[in-house]
Enzyme design. Structure first.
Site, short mmCIF file in Angstrom:
data_model
loop_
_atom_site.label_atom_id
_atom_site.label_comp_id
_atom_site.label_asym_id
_atom_site.label_seq_id
_atom_site.Cartn_x
_atom_site.Cartn_y
_atom_site.Cartn_z
N ASP A 58 94.33 52.67 54.67
CA ASP A 58 93.36 52.67 53.85
C ASP A 58 93.16 53.78 52.91
O ASP A 58 92.55 54.94 52.09
CB ASP A 58 91.50 53.17 53.97
CG ASP A 58 90.74 51.44 54.59
OD1 ASP A 58 91.51 50.49 53.27
OD2 ASP A 58 90.29 51.22 55.88
N ASP A 96 93.37 42.96 51.93
CA ASP A 96 93.50 44.67 51.20
C ASP A 96 94.41 45.75 51.33
O ASP A 96 94.45 46.75 50.43
CB ASP A 96 92.96 44.98 51.59
CG ASP A 96 91.86 44.43 53.13
OD1 ASP A 96 92.31 43.39 53.51
OD2 ASP A 96 90.59 44.73 53.60
N1 GLY Z 1 89.27 46.66 52.36
C1 GLY Z 1 87.48 46.23 53.02
C2 GLY Z 1 87.36 45.36 52.59
O1 GLY Z 1 87.47 44.48 51.89
O2 GLY Z 1 86.23 45.11 53.35
#
Ligand code: GLY
Length: 404
Positions: free
Chosen positions: A115, A177
């Site tokens: 992240d 993601d």
């Molecule tokens: N990247 C985490 C979500 O989209 O919940």
């Protein structure tokens, strides 16, 4: 009797007038002004602190605050930068600087998950874009190097969740993601960072394209790989309904991700792939163009919506419309983005006087009951990014119409 008949005829008209969002006209600059009003409400509520707003659950009116290590920490500073871009207000800029700079320690610690791109590129990336402050560039490059430590050359992708390796027996896991975080690697490699960052991002994009999507273009949430052979083992879910369903925000990350990857590489394979995975999302959207949290959730139409997925896709489509080599498709993407933004800007989705966020009705993690039908900061971030992109397109073409 006659009065009753007249009243009966008038009621649907009056009801439509009062409640149908289509009776409101959508104006991108008005929507950006609305965002500015909401930003000021949030600033009144939180001032300048060392915590960041992340969500407002259905039953409450105030932001839940998180510390800088939370995955959503970059979105609030990013929102402030977009708001500053629209308003040119120096006070907003001062808040944007404050909330960006409190994230600096992230560039000096190790990578605990993928992240880092969300956290540092949404904040420092926008900060550098709007100020040219060289210190911000250094932060981005340093963080990109840290993110790259998660790369596994045997597999060819970044490890998304080190914490899930043992817990879930997912030896090398990559979530869809993660495509979003490649933007920071591409950017750093082109702005003074190592060329290796580009190669890593490109490899991740290629391997993910090969394994992470089904024949119809829908995505798995998590791809699990063998660390010895590098081979794909299985596709599973974590935040979606089931392993074989299309989790709405996951597909949205994919659409945004491959649009950005085509912009960064110029490789048309990625453009064709972005079209394919966009098609399956758009074809299955409900009438108001905001999906349920998972396209295959069993209780549709009584499942929660995910406005964040639509905001992400609206922003992506505006970019895709400009990159397209097929003019008809480009026009369709732009018109669809405008229609999504029109829906999100209606009374059905804007928080208005109920909460200081921009939007309602996003869903974070339905399977564990987290952030269901809530206001969530990343929905607001991609909404204001999409509005900013549209405002720029309209001002460049000198039109408010949805024509290219
Ligand atoms: N990247 C985490 C979500 O989209 O919940």
């Amino acid at each position: 009797m006659k009065n009753l008949i007249v009243a009966g005829l008038l009621m649907p008209v009056l009801f439509c007038f009062c409640t149908n969002p289509k009776s409101e006209s959508f104006d991108v600059n008005q929507s950006l002004d609305y965002c500015n009003d909401q930003v000021n409400k949030t600033l009144t509520e939180i001032g300048d602190t060392n915590m960041l707003p992340t969500n407002i659950l259905d039953s409450v009116k105030h932001w839940k605050m998180v510390e800088i290590r939370a995955w959503t920490s970059g979105f609030w500073p990013g929102i402030l930068w977009y708001d500053y871009e629209h308003t040119k207000n120096e006070e907003i800029k001062a808040h944007a600087i404050h909330y960006t700079e409190i994230l600096e320690p992230l560039s000096r610690s190790r990578a605990t998950d993928h992240d880092l791109g969300f956290k540092v590129f949404c904040s420092f990336g926008n900060a550098y874009r709007l100020t040219g402050n060289e210190a911000y560039k250094e932060v981005i490059i340093r963080t990109a190097d840290t993110l790259a430590t998660l790369y596994n050359p045997v597999v060819g992708t970044l490890l998304s969740w080190p914490g899930m390796v043992k817990k879930m027996d997912w030896p090398h896991n990559t979530i869809v993601d993660n495509l979003m975080n490649l933007e920071m690697l591409f950017w750093a490699s082109k702005n003074g960072g190592s060329k290796d960052l580009y190669d890593i991002a490109l490899s991740h994009a290629k391997v993910t394209m090969q394994n992470h999507f089904r024949e119809d273009g829908s995505s798995y949430h998590v791809a699990v790989y063998d660390t010895i052979s590098g081979k794909f083992i299985k596709g599973v879910t974590h935040q979606g309904y089931a392993d074989n369903t299309m989790w709405a925000r996951g597909q949205a990350w994919g659409i945004y991700g491959y649009t950005m990857i085509y912009r960064e590489t110029g490789d048309k394979t990625f453009l064709r792939f972005a079209e394919k995975i966009t098609d399956v999302f758009l074809k299955r959207l409900p009438e108001d163009r905001v999906p349920y949290w998972d396209f295959d959730a069993p209780g549709i139409p009584n499942e929660p919506k995910d406005a964040s997925a639509s905001a992400i896709v609206a922003s992506a489509l505006l970019e895709l419309s400009q990159l397209e080599d097929n003019a008809e498709l480009g026009k369709k993407y732009k018109q669809t983005a405008i229609k999504i933004l029109e829906s999100l800007s209606s009374a059905n989705y804007q928080s208005r006087d109920t909460k200081p966020s921009f939007l309602l009705h996003s869903t974070g993690h339905k399977p564990n009951g987290g952030e269901v039908d809530a206001a969530i900061i990343y929905a607001d971030y991609y909404y204001i990014e999409a509005l900013t992109r549209l405002a720029k397109l309209q001002s460049a073409s000198g039109t408010k119409s949805d024509e290219n």
